[in-house]
Design an enzyme around this catalytic site. Structure first.
Site, PDB file in Angstrom:
ATOM      1  N   GLN A  52       0.999  -1.502   0.000  1.00 11.46           N
ATOM      2  CA  GLN A  52      -0.195   0.277  -0.004  1.00 11.46           C
ATOM      3  C   GLN A  52       0.603   1.248  -0.196  1.00 11.46           C
ATOM      4  OE1 GLN A  52      -3.211  -0.492   2.168  1.00 11.46           O
ATOM      5  NE2 GLN A  52      -3.839   1.971   1.681  1.00 11.46           N
ATOM      6  N   PHE A  53       1.091   1.282  -0.994  1.00 11.56           N
ATOM      7  CA  PHE A  53       1.718   3.057  -1.098  1.00 11.56           C
ATOM      8  C   PHE A  53       1.036   4.094  -0.566  1.00 11.56           C
ATOM      9  CE2 PHE A  53      -0.947   3.626  -5.140  1.00 11.56           C
ATOM     10  CZ  PHE A  53      -0.627   5.043  -5.147  1.00 11.56           C
ATOM     11  N   THR A  54      -0.150   4.301  -0.571  1.00 14.30           N
ATOM     12  CA  THR A  54      -0.566   5.108  -0.561  1.00 14.30           C
ATOM     13  C   THR A  54      -0.123   5.495   1.791  1.00 14.30           C
ATOM     14  OG1 THR A  54      -2.581   3.930   0.142  1.00 14.30           O
ATOM     15  CG2 THR A  54      -2.357   5.013  -1.648  1.00 14.30           C
TER      16      THR A  54
END
Length: 150
Positions: free
Chosen positions: A78-80
Site C-alpha cells: 500500500q504505497f498510499t
C-alpha cells in the site's frame, strides 16, 4: 517501511472479482515501502509483527502473538501509507518507492515474515486494483514505522 497492522477475525483480498487470499483469525498488514528501506528494515519489521502480542490470553490480556495462536497473516502492498498531505489537498506520494525498488523489498518482506511464522502468508497483487475486506477484531490497529521505532 511503514505498516498498518490490524488484528482481524477474518480478512480477504479480491482482484478482478476473484478472492486471491483469505484468512480467519490473524493479522492483516498494509505495507508501505520507501526508497531508503533496507534488509535491516525488513528483518526488524517482520520479526516485530510476528511477535507482536495483540491477541488475548486465557485471562483476556493481550499477551499472545499471531505465532502463539497459530493465526494467519495477509500482507498487502500500500504505497498510499507514504502520502504527504502538508501542502494542498491532493496527497503526494513521492516518498513511496517505485515498483522497481518496492517489488523486491515487498517480496523479501513476504519471505522474511513467512520464515518467522513458519508458514505461508496470504498476499495481494502488487500494483493491482485490490478490494480488501476485513473484520477488525477489537478493533486493534497499530502503526509501525521502521524509521521511527516507538
Amino acid at each position: 517501511m511503514r505498516a498498518v497492522v490490524q488484528r482481524v477475525s477474518r480478512a480477504s483480498v479480491t482482484v478482478e472479482e476473484k478472492i486471491i487470499s483469505s484468512i480467519d483469525k490473524g493479522i492483516l498488514v498494509l505495507l508501505g515501502i520507501e526508497n531508503s528501506d533496507t534488509q535491516e528494515d525488513i528483518d526488524w519489521l517482520s520479526r516485530k509483527i510476528a511477535n507482536l502480542r495483540i491477541f488475548n490470553d486465557s485471562e483476556g490480556v493481550m499477551n499472545n502473538s499471531v505465532l502463539d495462536i497459530s493465526g494467519d497473516v495477509i500482507v498487502v502492498s500500500q504505497f498510499t501509507l507514504y502520502a504527504a498531505t502538508k501542502k494542498g489537498n491532493r496527497p503526494s506520494y513521492i516518498k513511496a518507492a517505485k515498483p522497481d525498488v518496492a517489488v523486491p523489498i515487498y517480496e523479501s518482506f513476504i519471505s522474511s515474515i513467512e520464515l518467522h511464522l513458519g508458514k505461508k502468508v496470504g498476499t495481494g497483487v502488487f500494483g493491482a486494483d485490490m478490494k480488501v475486506d476485513l473484520l477488525n477484531d477489537g478493533p486493534i490497529t497499530i502503526i509501525i514505522d521502521t524509521k521511527n521505532k516507538e
